[in-house]
Design an enzyme around this catalytic site. Sequence first.
Site, PDB file in Angstrom:
ATOM      1  N   ASP A  50      -0.978   7.183  -1.482  1.00 12.80           N
ATOM      2  CA  ASP A  50      -2.147   6.861  -0.654  1.00 12.80           C
ATOM      3  C   ASP A  50      -3.392   7.172  -1.483  1.00 12.80           C
ATOM      4  O   ASP A  50      -3.538   8.284  -2.009  1.00 12.80           O
ATOM      5  CB  ASP A  50      -2.149   7.679   0.632  1.00 12.80           C
ATOM      6  CG  ASP A  50      -3.313   7.305   1.533  1.00 12.80           C
ATOM      7  OD1 ASP A  50      -3.211   6.306   2.259  1.00 12.80           O
ATOM      8  OD2 ASP A  50      -4.349   8.015   1.491  1.00 12.80           O
ATOM      9  N   LEU A  51      -4.283   6.197  -1.606  1.00 18.73           N
ATOM     10  CA  LEU A  51      -5.485   6.401  -2.406  1.00 18.73           C
ATOM     11  C   LEU A  51      -6.483   7.277  -1.658  1.00 18.73           C
ATOM     12  O   LEU A  51      -6.781   7.044  -0.488  1.00 18.73           O
ATOM     13  CB  LEU A  51      -6.147   5.065  -2.745  1.00 18.73           C
ATOM     14  CG  LEU A  51      -5.329   4.109  -3.618  1.00 18.73           C
ATOM     15  CD1 LEU A  51      -6.154   2.888  -3.967  1.00 18.73           C
ATOM     16  CD2 LEU A  51      -4.843   4.800  -4.876  1.00 18.73           C
ATOM     17  N   ASP A  81      -4.168   0.560   1.339  1.00 21.12           N
ATOM     18  CA  ASP A  81      -4.348   1.243   0.058  1.00 21.12           C
ATOM     19  C   ASP A  81      -3.176   2.203  -0.189  1.00 21.12           C
ATOM     20  O   ASP A  81      -3.335   3.247  -0.817  1.00 21.12           O
ATOM     21  CB  ASP A  81      -5.680   2.002   0.031  1.00 21.12           C
ATOM     22  CG  ASP A  81      -5.787   3.044   1.129  1.00 21.12           C
ATOM     23  OD1 ASP A  81      -5.136   2.877   2.179  1.00 21.12           O
ATOM     24  OD2 ASP A  81      -6.516   4.035   0.934  1.00 21.12           O
TER      25      ASP A  81
END
Length: 211
Positions: free
Chosen positions: A76-77, A120
């Site tokens: 997960d960004l 993302d």
Amino acid sequence: MFDLLKYHHIIILTFSVMPLLTAVLLLLRKNRKLALETTTDILTGLHNSRYLNEALEQELSRAWRLKHMMQVLFIDLDNFKAVNDTLGHHVGDQMLMRISVILRNQLRKHDIYGRWYNGDEFLIILPETEKFHAHDVAERLSLEIAEAGKKIAKGKKIKNGNGKNVEIDASIGIFSFDPENSNSETISADDLVKEVDADMYTKKEAKKVMA
């Protein structure tokens, strides 16, 4: 001398079948293209969540049947929303495409990976892999993603909702499936996703505490 009359029925048959063969080939190409579109993320060119869900089911079954360990990573960004809000969605898209390049370069040919539900987040399946290798992979990816984030920003400040300067980073969860574990018989693909997602959030929250 070639007797044209002798073989005229074969020639006629060949020409009559050609349109049908052409139609079949076009249909096969169209179906193949459709299959790729339904299992591929348009932006990054990686596998999409539909493909990953099916692959996870298959790899879980295979790991259990062959008694092989399997690792699942969930990326997960961090601060991705801030990138979109500060630098624009086109920069956010560039970052996602850059991550697809990182995954292709860093992972093995038989590893399975892709973008998770058009966001993302990215899911990685490492078949026949020990846990220590998964941690090595996660560390390499984290460094590569952080470096890519700096290059994408090009020296520009990225601010979160509180006006604080932040950097693009990644929180990476890891779940190790061990068929020798007594609970492995009842675990499902959905359970794997929940476990690795929970580990990712634990690491993300730990970063916030340390910040």
